[in-house]
Enzyme design. Sequence first.
Site, PDB file in Angstrom:
ATOM      1  CD  GLU A 165      -2.712   1.363   2.433  1.00  0.00           C
ATOM      2  OE1 GLU A 165      -3.320   2.431   2.645  1.00  0.00           O
ATOM      3  OE2 GLU A 165      -2.806   0.367   3.172  1.00  0.00           O
TER       4      GLU A 165
ATOM      5  CE  LYS B 119      -4.531 -17.592  13.007  1.00  0.00           C
ATOM      6  NZ  LYS B 119      -4.190 -18.352  14.202  1.00  0.00           N
TER       7      LYS B 119
ATOM      8  CG  ASP C 223      -1.050 -16.365  12.291  1.00  0.00           C
ATOM      9  OD1 ASP C 223      -1.410 -15.977  11.162  1.00  0.00           O
ATOM     10  OD2 ASP C 223      -1.551 -17.346  12.863  1.00  0.00           O
TER      11      ASP C 223
ATOM     12  CG  HIS D 260      -3.887   7.463  -0.492  1.00  0.00           C
ATOM     13  ND1 HIS D 260      -3.628   6.120  -0.453  1.00  0.00           N
ATOM     14  CD2 HIS D 260      -4.069   7.841   0.797  1.00  0.00           C
ATOM     15  CE1 HIS D 260      -3.653   5.689   0.799  1.00  0.00           C
ATOM     16  NE2 HIS D 260      -3.924   6.720   1.581  1.00  0.00           N
TER      17      HIS D 260
END
Length: 585
Positions: free
Chosen positions: A264, A396, A472, A570
């Site tokens: 990104e 998660k 993770d 951006h």
Amino acid sequence: MKASRRSSAKKVQSLNPTKTISVEEDPTKASDALPLPLHLTNTVFFTLFFYVVYFLLSRWREKIRTSTPLSVLTFSDIVAILVFVASFIYLLGFFGIDFVQSLLLRPSTDVWDSEDGDEETEVLLPKEDARELPCGQALDCSLPPLPPPAPIVTAQKVFAQKPVTITTEEDEEIIKSIVAGTTPSYSLESKLGDCKRAAAIRREALQRLTGMSLSGLPLDGFDYDSILGQCCEMPVGYVQIPVGIAGPLLLNGREYSVPMATTEGCLVASTNRGCKAIHLSGGATSILLKDGMTRAPVVRFGTAKRAADLKLYLEDPGNFETLALVFNRSSRFGRLQGIKCAIAGKNLYLRFTCSTGDAMGMNMVSKGVQNVLDFLQTDFPDMDVIGISGNFCSDKKPAAVNWIEGRGKSVVCEAIIKGDVVRKVLKTSVESLVELNMLKNLTGSAMAGALGGFNAHASNIVTAVYIATGQDPAQNVESSHCITMMEAVNDGKDLHVSVTMPSIEVGTVGGGTQLASQSACLNLLGVKGASKESPGENSRTLATIVAGAVLAGELSLMSALAAGQLVKSHMKYNRSGKDVSKASS
């Protein structure tokens, strides 16, 4: 006596092994050195082994029931342990040597060769080398050269876009058998003994099966042995993710260069601006509030009363020492901290919390939980263990229990940003930031019914740091739980900003942290591996760095929003005028 001669996989991609036969063979057997016949020796050691195992288990069970520490040993215990070790070594050496070698040594690459092919490559070797010149004076001291076989793959750089070419007849036969379904793809590593070669063959078979090219997915330049059995199964290449550096982040009086793996645009640049604002204002302070990984099995009884009986038993402080003793046997680092129970009819959810040293600790806490469940079966034989994880952990998944109780490392990080820095570096004002934070991160998130999402983009920074340091990535779900607070201080001149993150789940050992790239990023932060001085210190430091990086990211993005610069930034950093397709070709 046959010996297989193999070369290093790093120097040569593929070599057909050559069998050798020595001129002289020694008929002496190893068993001739035993004082007793072989079958009697085996019988003696078998009997000793199983007897001492039964004796030790009985003794340990008695100690657990009487709350006697396992470290307290009698003379008989010591003798039994010594006998156990001796018999185990003997049995392992006699029966298990081939099994151990199959784990430590890779099988030769001739597993696919036919018997006819083996016969053609047999060579007689003399007992002594007939060369007369010493190695330093001879022009060529190597063994007689073998016919050079074609390599498994064509030589290519990491960024080459050409597809991998399989050239040997042996590899071609393997590919055809995979395509035909007679050879399972997952077995290539164990059969070939060469992880790189297995990945190349699997990759080519996949391209033929799907009819799709993988030319843009790199194969070379990666250590496939390092992921075998722990990080990834059936690899066909690896994905390239650029790593940028934000910082220096001045945190708790120390500077950190924070690695961030992301695709990104503007993310690293924005976080870097936040680090600059923090540094110019004297740095940030990060405090660890709690450190404990959780696992919550679900068990079922015949009645709700029986479920309540177990709940009361587990929550009784008088039973905690016994349960902790059973739990802590699983690891020298795992230490039970507490058990929180929740009941739903006949079902009971047991949320265990324990410290895990420098590991993230999911496997560690799971082993401890299994020990306790086995122990409880004695007094609660009607307990039915439905699952080792009942989602009350919660792993998660966004969950209120993590937001309230915490999971992993709970951290709060704060800084006071000077008014001049807000205006000159962040290009906005203290008043605008305070108002935007209230209406966006607090009120707006409440309107959306957010759970732990009272922030601008904490998950952006968490995920980028996680990927770079071998964590993770899926655990960014709960690790990104964060509430960002901003208020004017010092008569409205300066800005106090803080992030509170109750469930940062990180480790510096195990999993992806041992891979070369991720290990290098941990080393950059000074938290590589386990802390020798204070177990768990490296993982705790990493959690505070994550919170500090989130603070910098929140500060910069909120400033861009308040100043109306988000779209402009951006368009500048997240849009490329370069034709990527033409560049790659």
